[in-house]
Design a protein around this motif. Structure first.
Motif, PDB file in Angstrom:
ATOM      1  N   LYS A 127      -8.951  -9.577   0.867  1.00  0.00           N
ATOM      2  CA  LYS A 127      -7.635  -9.023   0.597  1.00  0.00           C
ATOM      3  C   LYS A 127      -7.120  -8.248   1.804  1.00  0.00           C
ATOM      4  N   TYR A 128      -5.824  -8.216   1.937  1.00  0.00           N
ATOM      5  CA  TYR A 128      -5.171  -7.425   2.969  1.00  0.00           C
ATOM      6  C   TYR A 128      -3.968  -6.731   2.357  1.00  0.00           C
ATOM      7  N   TYR A 129      -3.716  -5.502   2.814  1.00  0.00           N
ATOM      8  CA  TYR A 129      -2.580  -4.735   2.322  1.00  0.00           C
ATOM      9  C   TYR A 129      -1.801  -4.128   3.473  1.00  0.00           C
ATOM     10  N   ALA A 187       0.926  -7.864   0.749  1.00  0.00           N
ATOM     11  CA  ALA A 187      -0.469  -8.056   0.394  1.00  0.00           C
ATOM     12  C   ALA A 187      -0.817  -9.531   0.455  1.00  0.00           C
ATOM     13  N   LEU A 188      -2.109  -9.809   0.622  1.00  0.00           N
ATOM     14  CA  LEU A 188      -2.604 -11.175   0.748  1.00  0.00           C
ATOM     15  C   LEU A 188      -3.942 -11.300   0.027  1.00  0.00           C
ATOM     16  N   GLY A 218      -3.308   1.659  -1.776  1.00  0.00           N
ATOM     17  CA  GLY A 218      -3.588   2.723  -2.715  1.00  0.00           C
ATOM     18  C   GLY A 218      -2.644   2.754  -3.891  1.00  0.00           C
ATOM     19  N   ARG A 219      -1.514   2.067  -3.785  1.00  0.00           N
ATOM     20  CA  ARG A 219      -0.540   2.031  -4.875  1.00  0.00           C
ATOM     21  C   ARG A 219      -0.402   0.633  -5.470  1.00  0.00           C
ATOM     22  N   PHE A 220      -0.535  -0.375  -4.622  1.00  0.00           N
ATOM     23  CA  PHE A 220      -0.428  -1.761  -5.069  1.00  0.00           C
ATOM     24  C   PHE A 220      -1.805  -2.402  -5.088  1.00  0.00           C
ATOM     25  N   SER A 221      -1.974  -3.368  -5.968  1.00  0.00           N
ATOM     26  CA  SER A 221      -3.227  -4.101  -6.056  1.00  0.00           C
ATOM     27  C   SER A 221      -2.943  -5.582  -6.258  1.00  0.00           C
TER      28      SER A 221
END
Length: 123
Positions: free
Chosen positions: A55-57, A46-47, A63-66
């Motif tokens: 933000k980038y994932y 993530a960024l 959906g699981r990490f924030s």
């Protein structure tokens, strides 16, 4: 130069949660997280920009990490929920400012790295 200090790793059971923190000294343009499992290559997670809220994932964690950023503390966080065994890895905080870097992810170059923190998901 930017200095990054990580904390928050640990061991949890499947479905559990962890929150990683990374405090930065200096003024990176963006901060994020990479991970490297045993025998695997380092991969972006993530960024988050330090100005604005871009933000980038990775699709593997969406959906699981924030990821979030606290400008007052110059600290980036990674809230990890619904953890899976495949999330087991050493997690590295990283930062960059659109300059040269040894790793590129989503078009962003990362030149500064934290010490790494182990995340283990079992059972």
């Amino acid at each position: 130069q930017v200095h990054l200090v990580e904390s928050g790793g640990g061991s949890v059971e499947v479905g559990g949660s962890l929150r990683l923190s990374c405090a930065a000294s200096g003024n990176p343009r963006y901060m994020g997280w990479f991970r490297q499992g045993t025998g695997k290559e380092r991969d972006g997670v993530a960024l988050h920009y330090t100005t604005g809220s871009r933000k980038y994932y990775s699709d593997l964690v969406k959906g699981r990490f924030s990821i979030s950023y606290d400008s007052a503390k110059n600290t980036v966080y990674l809230q990890m929920d619904s953890l899976k065994p495949e999330d087991t890895a050493v997690y590295y905080c990283a930062a960059g400012s659109h300059g040269p870097g040894d790793v590129t992810w989503y078009g962003h170059r990362f030149s500064e790295w934290g010490q790494g923190t182990q995340v283990t998901v079992s059972s």
